[in-house]
Design a protein around this motif. Structure first.
Motif, mmCIF file in Angstrom:
data_model
loop_
_atom_site.group_PDB
_atom_site.id
_atom_site.type_symbol
_atom_site.label_atom_id
_atom_site.label_comp_id
_atom_site.label_asym_id
_atom_site.label_seq_id
_atom_site.Cartn_x
_atom_site.Cartn_y
_atom_site.Cartn_z
ATOM 1 N N ILE A 172 0.842 -1.205 0.000
ATOM 2 C CA ILE A 172 0.000 0.000 0.000
ATOM 3 C C ILE A 172 0.872 1.249 0.000
ATOM 4 C CG2 ILE A 172 -1.617 1.354 1.403
ATOM 5 C CD1 ILE A 172 -2.896 -1.397 2.190
ATOM 6 N N GLU A 173 1.952 1.247 0.789
ATOM 7 C CA GLU A 173 2.886 2.389 0.819
ATOM 8 C C GLU A 173 3.528 2.604 -0.546
ATOM 9 O OE1 GLU A 173 5.809 2.264 3.906
ATOM 10 O OE2 GLU A 173 4.337 1.932 5.494
ATOM 11 N N LYS A 174 3.968 1.490 -1.172
ATOM 12 C CA LYS A 174 4.607 1.586 -2.485
ATOM 13 C C LYS A 174 3.634 2.120 -3.534
ATOM 14 C CE LYS A 174 8.399 -1.769 -2.488
ATOM 15 N NZ LYS A 174 9.343 -0.819 -3.068
ATOM 16 N N ILE A 175 2.408 1.599 -3.492
ATOM 17 C CA ILE A 175 1.395 2.031 -4.464
ATOM 18 C C ILE A 175 1.069 3.508 -4.270
ATOM 19 C CG2 ILE A 175 -1.040 1.758 -5.122
ATOM 20 C CD1 ILE A 175 -0.632 -1.297 -4.519
ATOM 21 N N GLN A 176 0.995 3.957 -3.014
ATOM 22 C CA GLN A 176 0.716 5.371 -2.738
ATOM 23 C C GLN A 176 1.828 6.266 -3.279
ATOM 24 O OE1 GLN A 176 0.121 5.234 1.518
ATOM 25 N NE2 GLN A 176 -2.114 5.198 1.344
ATOM 26 N N CYS A 177 3.085 5.841 -3.089
ATOM 27 C CA CYS A 177 4.224 6.608 -3.599
ATOM 28 C C CYS A 177 4.207 6.619 -5.128
ATOM 29 C CB CYS A 177 5.528 6.011 -3.076
ATOM 30 S SG CYS A 177 7.009 6.931 -3.582
ATOM 31 N N ASN A 178 3.968 5.426 -5.696
ATOM 32 C CA ASN A 178 3.867 5.310 -7.153
ATOM 33 C C ASN A 178 2.785 6.230 -7.701
ATOM 34 O OD1 ASN A 178 5.518 3.776 -8.781
ATOM 35 N ND2 ASN A 178 4.584 1.832 -8.230
ATOM 36 N N ARG A 212 6.585 21.360 -5.962
ATOM 37 C CA ARG A 212 7.134 21.224 -4.611
ATOM 38 C C ARG A 212 6.107 20.617 -3.642
ATOM 39 N NH1 ARG A 212 8.854 25.957 -4.395
ATOM 40 N NH2 ARG A 212 7.156 26.904 -3.226
ATOM 41 N N THR A 213 4.865 21.066 -3.721
ATOM 42 C CA THR A 213 3.840 20.605 -2.765
ATOM 43 C C THR A 213 3.317 19.200 -3.094
ATOM 44 O OG1 THR A 213 2.149 21.778 -4.047
ATOM 45 C CG2 THR A 213 3.061 22.907 -2.122
ATOM 46 N N ASN A 214 3.459 18.764 -4.344
ATOM 47 C CA ASN A 214 2.930 17.452 -4.733
ATOM 48 C C ASN A 214 3.998 16.367 -4.851
ATOM 49 O OD1 ASN A 214 -0.147 17.640 -5.501
ATOM 50 N ND2 ASN A 214 0.806 19.537 -6.220
ATOM 51 N N LEU A 215 5.252 16.747 -4.699
ATOM 52 C CA LEU A 215 6.326 15.753 -4.762
ATOM 53 C C LEU A 215 6.437 15.054 -3.406
ATOM 54 C CD1 LEU A 215 8.665 14.643 -6.567
ATOM 55 C CD2 LEU A 215 10.152 16.303 -5.410
ATOM 56 N N PRO A 216 6.209 13.739 -3.350
ATOM 57 C CA PRO A 216 6.282 13.041 -2.049
ATOM 58 C C PRO A 216 7.723 12.925 -1.559
ATOM 59 C CG PRO A 216 5.968 11.461 -3.826
ATOM 60 C CD PRO A 216 5.884 12.826 -4.451
ATOM 61 N N LYS A 217 7.886 12.747 -0.256
ATOM 62 C CA LYS A 217 9.225 12.533 0.299
ATOM 63 C C LYS A 217 9.713 11.146 -0.114
ATOM 64 C CE LYS A 217 8.630 15.526 4.331
ATOM 65 N NZ LYS A 217 8.580 15.595 5.814
ATOM 66 N N PHE A 218 11.012 11.033 -0.423
ATOM 67 C CA PHE A 218 11.533 9.744 -0.856
ATOM 68 C C PHE A 218 13.022 9.644 -0.568
ATOM 69 C CE2 PHE A 218 11.930 12.674 -4.426
ATOM 70 C CZ PHE A 218 13.242 12.476 -4.839
ATOM 71 N N ASP A 219 13.472 8.395 -0.510
ATOM 72 C CA ASP A 219 14.893 8.073 -0.430
ATOM 73 C C ASP A 219 15.224 7.401 -1.758
ATOM 74 O OD1 ASP A 219 17.402 7.015 -0.086
ATOM 75 O OD2 ASP A 219 16.991 6.056 1.841
ATOM 76 N N ILE A 220 15.996 8.051 -2.612
ATOM 77 C CA ILE A 220 16.258 7.569 -3.969
ATOM 78 C C ILE A 220 16.811 6.141 -3.974
ATOM 79 C CG2 ILE A 220 18.595 8.541 -4.107
ATOM 80 C CD1 ILE A 220 16.038 8.494 -6.996
ATOM 81 N N ASP A 221 17.600 5.801 -2.958
ATOM 82 C CA ASP A 221 18.203 4.458 -2.905
ATOM 83 C C ASP A 221 17.183 3.362 -2.594
ATOM 84 O OD1 ASP A 221 20.769 5.428 -3.440
ATOM 85 O OD2 ASP A 221 21.086 5.941 -1.326
ATOM 86 N N ARG A 222 16.045 3.758 -2.029
ATOM 87 C CA ARG A 222 15.023 2.772 -1.668
ATOM 88 C C ARG A 222 13.897 2.676 -2.695
ATOM 89 N NH1 ARG A 222 12.932 3.228 4.319
ATOM 90 N NH2 ARG A 222 11.995 1.271 3.635
ATOM 91 N N LEU A 223 13.929 3.549 -3.703
ATOM 92 C CA LEU A 223 12.862 3.546 -4.700
ATOM 93 C C LEU A 223 12.997 2.352 -5.642
ATOM 94 C CD1 LEU A 223 12.540 7.310 -5.785
ATOM 95 C CD2 LEU A 223 11.218 6.067 -4.062
ATOM 96 N N PHE A 225 12.051 0.371 -9.388
ATOM 97 C CA PHE A 225 12.208 0.797 -10.788
ATOM 98 C C PHE A 225 11.125 1.783 -11.190
ATOM 99 C CE2 PHE A 225 10.836 0.326 -15.183
ATOM 100 C CZ PHE A 225 12.001 0.619 -15.870
ATOM 101 N N TYR A 226 9.860 1.431 -10.960
ATOM 102 C CA TYR A 226 8.764 2.286 -11.412
ATOM 103 C C TYR A 226 8.694 3.590 -10.628
ATOM 104 C CZ TYR A 226 6.914 -1.059 -14.727
ATOM 105 O OH TYR A 226 6.765 -1.886 -15.817
ATOM 106 N N GLU A 227 9.040 3.555 -9.360
ATOM 107 C CA GLU A 227 9.050 4.791 -8.571
ATOM 108 C C GLU A 227 10.100 5.763 -9.120
ATOM 109 O OE1 GLU A 227 7.586 3.193 -4.183
ATOM 110 O OE2 GLU A 227 9.613 2.782 -4.864
ATOM 111 N N LYS A 228 11.283 5.224 -9.458
ATOM 112 C CA LYS A 228 12.318 6.071 -10.064
ATOM 113 C C LYS A 228 11.867 6.595 -11.424
ATOM 114 C CE LYS A 228 16.409 3.986 -7.885
ATOM 115 N NZ LYS A 228 17.608 3.141 -8.110
ATOM 116 N N LEU A 229 11.221 5.717 -12.191
ATOM 117 C CA LEU A 229 10.747 6.116 -13.524
ATOM 118 C C LEU A 229 9.765 7.285 -13.429
ATOM 119 C CD1 LEU A 229 10.411 5.713 -16.582
ATOM 120 C CD2 LEU A 229 8.725 3.934 -16.089
ATOM 121 N N PHE A 230 8.783 7.170 -12.546
ATOM 122 C CA PHE A 230 7.790 8.243 -12.399
ATOM 123 C C PHE A 230 8.435 9.523 -11.864
ATOM 124 C CE2 PHE A 230 4.595 4.620 -11.891
ATOM 125 C CZ PHE A 230 4.219 4.700 -13.220
ATOM 126 N N LEU A 231 9.430 9.371 -11.000
ATOM 127 C CA LEU A 231 10.148 10.534 -10.484
ATOM 128 C C LEU A 231 10.862 11.261 -11.615
ATOM 129 C CD1 LEU A 231 11.355 12.297 -8.197
ATOM 130 C CD2 LEU A 231 13.185 10.584 -7.991
#
Length: 520
Positions: A172-178, A212-223, A225-231
């Motif tokens: 659920i956390e991953k899907i929300q970030c995605n 700035r307001t819609n970009l979620p907090k993230f740790d690039i090393d923990r993202l 493939f798809y999370e990095k792609l969308f970023l």
């Protein structure tokens, strides 16, 4: 030219996209039941397969179908074609289909009371879903697994419920970030399609605040493939809209590099890979990095030729668009417009006519503008006007307003160059009204419009001096944060230099290109 009316019939469009093997497979599928051999939907398929354009009268004349039946039979045929295509889908290249199949089988086994067998299939499906990061489907599998474990004694370990709970929460956390990253990317893309680049300080503040307001907090090393792609997608559009092409290059490079480090993803998400390539090439074009552009473009064409990218209906359209827009861009950069008209335009239209019905208005407008600029650079003002008129006649004024505005500026220039200036006052007034209507009335546009408006009052021997004055005024805005966007669409400085130096636009840009190559 293709028939514009064909776009309205969905069944005809679907049949047009079918390959010979897909048509053969449909016939086998449809005729598997003997009674179907004389079925009306098969007769409809056969006649529509032979049509170059949709013709309802021809269908009614050559089939036993009555007019009042046609709508229902078309709907039935459409569904049957989709079913046959689904059965033909290559499971190896469509892992989500394989997962769905496992899930369907698992539900059948569950309904039979075969819970352990159902869980076994769910386990197989989960392995594939995890491997290819199909997190939404994976969550559905986990939820189904939780339901079986909670309602039936399956002799699983007691700790299984805790494991499923933790797995569900993590997904659920991953899907929300995605979802947050993909939604941000989509919203930014939508804004670009509507208005293009930032036009003023208000636009800049809005886009920066929104990002700035819609970009979620993230740790690039923990993202993943798809999370990095969308970023990277979101970053590309953010920098693109702000005209920060250096940062856009960095993000688009990371986008392409991400796929090259995950080679299996090229086959799973080929559309996103192609788009990454396109924005990388586009930013190199705007940065005028010719050698890098040529190197990346050759790499792109090589991958397409070697079939490293999955070829299907979607990718064929994108490969067509990105190949030809970048071939045209290459000739822009070199100033070899006449060569581009000879080498690019004929094969472009052979391919264009084949897929026109599947191209959306955005792609068509971009292509027409690119073609118009190529013709303008070659000195063919008649064809320039022809393709700009197609953009200006577009009724979707909420789509690429920027392109529609600058098409009108180039149209004025081409009309002046071709001598078609008998209604120039009317054309100027029409362009002026459109800029006001689109809220795109800024300094560079004002100066160009005023120049044409006053040109009729200038004596012939004073015209060259007027061109010099306009050039000197416009050069000041070449690096302006917002006014410079005009020069991204229209190399008006080169046109003004051509009038001042009595040379062709082509020779001016070619000389500039050769100087750049020599200095590098």
């Amino acid at each position: 030219m293709p028939n514009y009316n064909n776009k309205s019939d969905h069944l005809f469009l679907l049949i047009q996209t079918l390959s010979k093997s897909e048509k053969r497979n449909f016939r086998i599928y449809a005729n598997r039941i003997k009674q179907n051999k004389d079925a009306k939907f098969i007769k409809l398929f056969e006649i529509m397969s032979k049509m170059n354009s949709y013709n309802e009268e021809k269908i009614l004349k050559n089939t036993p179908i009555k007019k009042e039946q046609l709508s229902n039979i078309k709907a039935h045929l459409y569904k049957q074609i989709l079913i046959s295509l689904k059965k033909l889908q290559h499971i190896v290249e469509n892992h989500d289909i394989q997962i769905r199949e496992y899930l369907d089988f698992a539900k059948i086994l569950y309904n039979k009371g075969l819970y352990l067998q159902s869980l076994k299939l769910l386990g197989k499906a989960k392995i594939i879903a995890r491997c290819y990061e199909f997190n939404t489907i994976l969550l559905e599998l986990v939820e189904f697994e939780k339901m079986i474990e909670s309602q039936h004694i399956t002799r699983s370990l007691y700790s299984r419920s805790g494991e499923l709970y933790a797995e569900s929460n993590e997904l659920i956390e991953k899907i929300q970030c995605n979802n947050a990253l993909s939604s941000l990317s989509l919203e930014l893309y939508g804004l670009y399609l509507k208005v293009g680049y930032v036009r003023n300080e208000k636009d800049k503040i809005f886009i920066e605040t929104y990002f700035r307001t819609n970009l979620p907090k993230f740790d690039i090393d923990r993202l993943s493939f798809y999370e990095k792609l969308f970023l990277y997608q979101a970053q590309v559009w953010y920098h693109y809209i702000r005209q920060d092409f250096v940062m856009c290059y960095r993000s688009s490079y990371k986008w392409v590099e991400l796929f090259q480090n995950h080679t299996k993803a090229k086959k799973i998400a080929p559309v996103r890979y192609l788009k990454g390539y396109h924005y990388l090439l586009d930013t190199l074009f705007y940065l005028n990095h010719y050698s890098k552009f040529i190197r990346v473009f050759k790499q792109f064409e090589q991958e397409v030729q070697n079939k490293e990218i999955l070829i299907n209906g979607n990718t064929k359209i994108l490969i067509f668009m990105y190949t030809y827009t970048n071939r045209i861009n290459k000739h822009y950069m070199e100033g070899s417009f006449s060569e581009g008209v000879k080498k690019v335009i004929p094969p472009l239209f052979i391919e264009f006519n084949k897929i026109f019905n599947r191209l959306d208005s955005h792609y068509i407008m971009i292509l027409y503008y690119k073609i118009a600029c190529l013709y303008f650079g070659s000195g063919d003002n008649e064809n320039t006007i022809r393709y700009l008129s197609k953009i200006m006649e577009n009724k979707k004024k909420n789509l690429r307003q920027d392109l529609q505005c600058f098409a009108r500026l180039l149209h004025l220039i081409a009309c002046y160059e071709s001598g078609l200036d008998e209604n120039m006052d009317q054309k100027i007034q029409s362009a002026y009204k459109f800029f006001i209507q689109m809220d795109d009335w800024y300094i560079v546009q004002k100066k160009i419009i005023h120049f044409f408006k006053n040109l009729g009052n200038v004596y012939p021997h004073q015209i060259k001096n007027q061109f010099k004055k306009l050039r000197d005024k416009l050069v000041k805005y070449y690096d302006h944060p917002y006014e410079k966007r005009t020069f991204l669409y229209l190399d008006i400085i080169s046109w003004l230099n051509s009038k001042i130096e009595n040379k062709s636009v082509e020779s001016i840009i070619k000389e500039k290109f050769l100087r750049t190559i020599k200095n590098n």
